[in-house]
Scaffold this active site. Structure first.
Site, PDB file in Angstrom:
ATOM      1  N   GLU A  38       0.823  -1.217   0.000  1.00  0.00           N
ATOM      2  CA  GLU A  38       0.000   0.000   0.000  1.00  0.00           C
ATOM      3  C   GLU A  38       0.857   1.268   0.000  1.00  0.00           C
ATOM      4  O   GLU A  38       0.552   2.244   0.684  1.00  0.00           O
ATOM      5  CB  GLU A  38      -0.967  -0.001   1.192  1.00  0.00           C
ATOM      6  CG  GLU A  38      -1.980  -1.134   1.150  1.00  0.00           C
ATOM      7  CD  GLU A  38      -3.051  -1.015   2.220  1.00  0.00           C
ATOM      8  OE1 GLU A  38      -2.871  -0.230   3.162  1.00  0.00           O
ATOM      9  OE2 GLU A  38      -4.073  -1.712   2.108  1.00  0.00           O
TER      10      GLU A  38
ATOM     11  N   GLU B  91      -6.746  -7.838  -0.923  1.00  0.00           N
ATOM     12  CA  GLU B  91      -7.386  -7.799   0.397  1.00  0.00           C
ATOM     13  C   GLU B  91      -8.870  -7.504   0.231  1.00  0.00           C
ATOM     14  O   GLU B  91      -9.259  -6.355   0.026  1.00  0.00           O
ATOM     15  CB  GLU B  91      -6.739  -6.751   1.309  1.00  0.00           C
ATOM     16  CG  GLU B  91      -5.327  -7.069   1.731  1.00  0.00           C
ATOM     17  CD  GLU B  91      -4.812  -6.105   2.803  1.00  0.00           C
ATOM     18  OE1 GLU B  91      -5.634  -5.352   3.374  1.00  0.00           O
ATOM     19  OE2 GLU B  91      -3.597  -6.104   3.060  1.00  0.00           O
TER      20      GLU B  91
END
Length: 807
Positions: free
Chosen positions: A183, A254
């Site tokens: 991320e 995710e």
């Protein structure tokens, strides 16, 4: 039908082959999917983190994931566990990543390895070892030579370990996909040009490891070729731009079945229907072919491993709960969805897509193969319930925000909004009560005074840099001489987090704390000072290190300003004590426990250690400590920390975020287990209990509109007659259905949480269900009037609802 026979053959290959160990493969990708030995795949994956469970749990967790229809197990690699000091490595016990991956392989599943080595993950310091903080000139996660040196060092260490054990698919192993960084796009802009330079360097460094498999970067739209950019989130079908190249597949790294939870916060309850809807939409709308559930099993943040304010139980609302128990209906609904997709793989992956508009927010995604095969997905993307959709001259009824899967473009085998799986309820039953004062001994920490400290400074020290993550606790001590008579003074403290307890002359005068979203806070209280020397001590407490954000190495914690009346003592002489005496002596162990004098428990007191012993409960059920009567602290069993607790920090509903704390049976001996708690507040250990964790309630509900379970269609092997929906009930192993609490065939109102008999009701519902179910571990009741000997209200749509108890 011929096509369905082909689907069955394919399903047999997919599921039957997975009973065998995964053997190597050539892994690549095209713009549609990952390619394994040149074949496109739709892969369902689930995150299970090896250090958040125990090695004895791994086989069962992996097996349940496989039985739930997963193809891949995904895990992070936890740098600060494996390299606690530079060049000193630990891959033993819960840290044995090689053993974990080999066990995944033995059960016939692939592995997605998220090396990071920054991982966030609600894990202390985002997985980075704290010693990095002290490397001269270092700036984390940017084009900084010291950081890149250590990051590459650890990445290479892990890759070389995997190669040495032949664990990459190109070597015959299960690892088909690896991740570098995590991320990074969230912080890239903070580093300006150095951010993009770091992205390019990181990608090239990973590719140069020559693993033979693809690499990915999650939540990184500018991931350089050949690294695949992927999505994280709850609705990647709506929020993601898609791959940054037409030659890359759509991967959802995710997909959150729940969400992280901090102390003082409620759990996030994501429904099985919502999860299935957005997963299906990602596959058909975004051409998704790899979906990972984060988490499939969350597990436990043992010790001090959780990030700031994160509770000890991690993603307990995942398909497998903290203890590894099936979280129904989430687990079963996803299992049914996976099975439905695997009836349609070939056409879905290689067929041509056409989208037919059927109405307002109503569409059909139709895939056709070269030999006339047809698969359809009917989408009701509106909030309207019971929408009638006409597709190819047949009417279909869909709930709001749902998708129906038709493997032959005719028969519905699954709808994301209709749950056929039972609802199960977890219960905790006390087996040991620690309710006698004679069971407990106590040892109180002394409140240190300035003269007793050896670490001194003329200013307030930053907490993390002082404790080096060896403890949550740092004592700040000062003294103030008062020449006038005793008086009241206003004490004002600004803290950067997380918790503060203030003492004047050894007596507690107040506490304050921050929250996960706002960690800093101000403490104000009126204090009484005596004539002469007054000792003022502050216990500053961290509840985990930060785990995210730019310039994490610059973060601060602890006291920032201290004022008494108008006098500022920030730049005055301060004495410090790092940690607690009980920590230094390890009095939570058998050996360390003998180094202090314990007294018989009498009354609750602050900053106190409590200890007792117990024998292991019989059986194999998971067990947990009920700490509902405690305040805040940490707990150990036989010297192993089962984590922080903070029961006194209530949610807006007035409840603790977590009451029960997992005690793995592998931590226990048959007799004489040592239980030790460190309690910061006034709390009563006499109400602690050790409870077994099990499922005691199962409930099922189906209606005329529910499609039957996919398994029933596999048995029939054709579509000539539509199988009838059934209520399936199943108790855990070594339990039977002991009571039918409610049964109604007709139009009962409500659901498994709250129900009542409706105007239409078969009078013998209870009798029929009891005959089919009582005394058995599992049962199945057909939803037909014939099963109940009558049709109590002809022409009325029927529902069957059954609520049962397990013993």
């Amino acid at each position: 039908m011929v096509w369905f026979g082909l689907c069955l053959i394919l399903l047999a290959v997919v599921t039957g082959g997975r009973n065998m160990m995964v053997k190597g493969a050539n892994v690549s990708y095209d713009g549609r999917s990952l390619l394994i030995d040149g074949q496109r795949k739709i892969l369902f994956s689930g995150s299970i983190h090896y250090p958040r469970s125990t090695p004895d749990m791994w086989p069962s967790l992996i097996d349940k994931a496989k039985q739930g229809g997963l193809d891949v197990i995904q895990t992070y690699v936890f740098w600060n566990l494996h390299e606690p000091q530079p060049g000193q490595y630990d891959f033993t016990g819960r840290n044995d990543i090689v053993s974990f991956i080999k066990q995944v392989q033995q059960q016939g599943l692939y592995v997605s390895l998220r090396i990071g080595p920054f991982i966030e993950a609600e894990w202390s310091y985002g997985g980075l070892p704290f010693w990095l903080h002290d490397v001269p000139g270092i700036v984390f996660r940017t084009n900084n030579e010291p950081f890149k040196f250590y990051m590459q060092n650890f990445t290479t260490k892990i890759v070389d370990m995997m190669k040495a054990e032949n664990l990459f698919a190109s070597q015959g192993g299960p690892i088909i996909l690896s991740q570098i960084e995590n991320e990074y796009q969230n912080v890239e802009g903070s580093f300006h040009e150095d951010g993009s330079r770091y992205v390019n360097w990181t990608a090239q460094m990973a590719v140069d490891q020559n693993t033979g498999e693809p690499w990915m970067m999650c939540k990184q739209d500018d991931a350089p070729d050949p690294v695949i950019n992927t999505c994280n989130g709850m609705k990647c079908d709506e929020t993601w731009k898609g791959p940054n190249s037409p030659n890359k597949p759509s991967i959802w790294t995710e997909n959150w079945p729940s969400f992280l939870q901090g102390f003082g916060e409620e759990p996030y309850m994501r429904s099985a229907q919502d999860l299935a809807f957005h997963t299906t939409m990602f596959i058909i709308k975004m051409n998704g072919t790899f979906v990972n559930y984060y988490m499939f099993h969350g597990g436990t943040n043992f010790g001090r491993t959780s990030a700031a304010f994160i509770i000890t139980g991690y993603y307990d609302q995942a398909p497998l709960d903290e203890y590894g128990i099936l979280r129904q209906p989430k687990y079963g609904h996803l299992k049914d969805m996976h099975a439905a997709f695997k009836l349609c793989l070939q056409t879905l992956l290689y067929g041509n897509l056409a989208i037919e508009h059927l109405g307002d927010n109503q569409d059909a995604y139709v895939y056709t193969g070269s030999a006339g095969e047809c698969v359809a997905f009917l989408v009701n993307n509106s909030s309207k319930e019971g929408v009638e959709m006409v597709f190819r001259n047949t009417s279909y009824t869909l709930p709001a925000k749902s998708v129906s899967i038709l493997p032959d473009c005719k028969n519905v085998v699954f709808n994301t909004g209709m749950v056929n799986t039972q609802v199960s309820t977890r219960s905790m039953q006390p087996v040991i009560r620690f309710d006698s004062p004679q069971q407990w001994q106590a040892f109180s920490e002394a409140v240190p005074q300035f003269d007793q400290t050896s670490l001194r400074s003329d200013t307030l020290l930053e907490q993390m840099n002082t404790t080096k993550d060896t403890t949550d606790y740092l004592w700040y001590t000062m003294r103030m001489e008062l020449n006038s008579s005793e008086a009241q003074y206003m004490l004002h403290v600004n803290s950067l987090g997380h918790v503060l307890r203030a003492y004047v002359n050894g007596a507690l005068v107040g506490s304050a704390h921050g929250t996960r979203k706002v960690t800093n806070f101000t403490f104000e209280n009126s204090i009484s000072l005596s004539t002469g020397i007054n000792n003022i001590s502050f216990l500053s407490i961290m509840v985990g290190l930060p785990d995210s954000g730019a310039f994490m190495e610059r973060r601060s914690a602890g006291l920032r300003d201290v004022l008494i009346q108008e006098l500022n003592f920030t730049n005055s002489p301060w004495g410090y004590q790092v940690g607690l005496l009980g920590e230094t002596l390890a009095i939570y162990t058998d050996e360390g426990s003998s180094k202090v004098s314990w007294s018989q428990y009498q009354n609750p007191s602050t900053i106190t250690w409590y200890k007792t012993t117990f024998n292991a409960p019989e059986g194999t059920e998971p067990i947990a400590l009920n700490l509902g009567s405690m305040g805040k602290g940490e707990v150990w069993v036989n010297g192993q920390s089962i984590g922080r607790y903070w029961v006194s920090f209530k949610t807006p509903a007035g409840l603790p975020s977590q009451t029960w704390y997992n005690v793995p049976r592998s931590f226990l001996k048959p007799t004489g287990n040592l239980l030790v708690l460190f309690e910061e507040e006034y709390a009563n250990p006499l109400n602690i209990s050790l409870d077994t964790v099990s499922i005691d309630k199962v409930c099922g509900r189906v209606s005329d509109s529910h499609p039957p379970r996919v398994n029933s269609r596999e048995v029939s092997g054709h579509y000539q007659s539509r199988p009838t929906p059934r209520v399936h009930l199943r108790c855990p192993k070594k339990q039977i259905i002991s009571k039918i609490v409610f049964a109604s065939h007709g139009n009962p109102s409500g659901d498994c949480e709250n129900y009542s008999i409706g105007k239409c009701h078969s009078s013998n519902s209870q009798q029929v269900v009891e005959k089919a179910c009582l005394g058995r571990r599992q049962c199945s009741i057909s939803h037909t009037p014939e099963s109940f000997g009558e049709d109590p209200c002809p022409g009325t749509p029927k529902t069957l609802l059954v609520d049962a108890r397990c013993e």
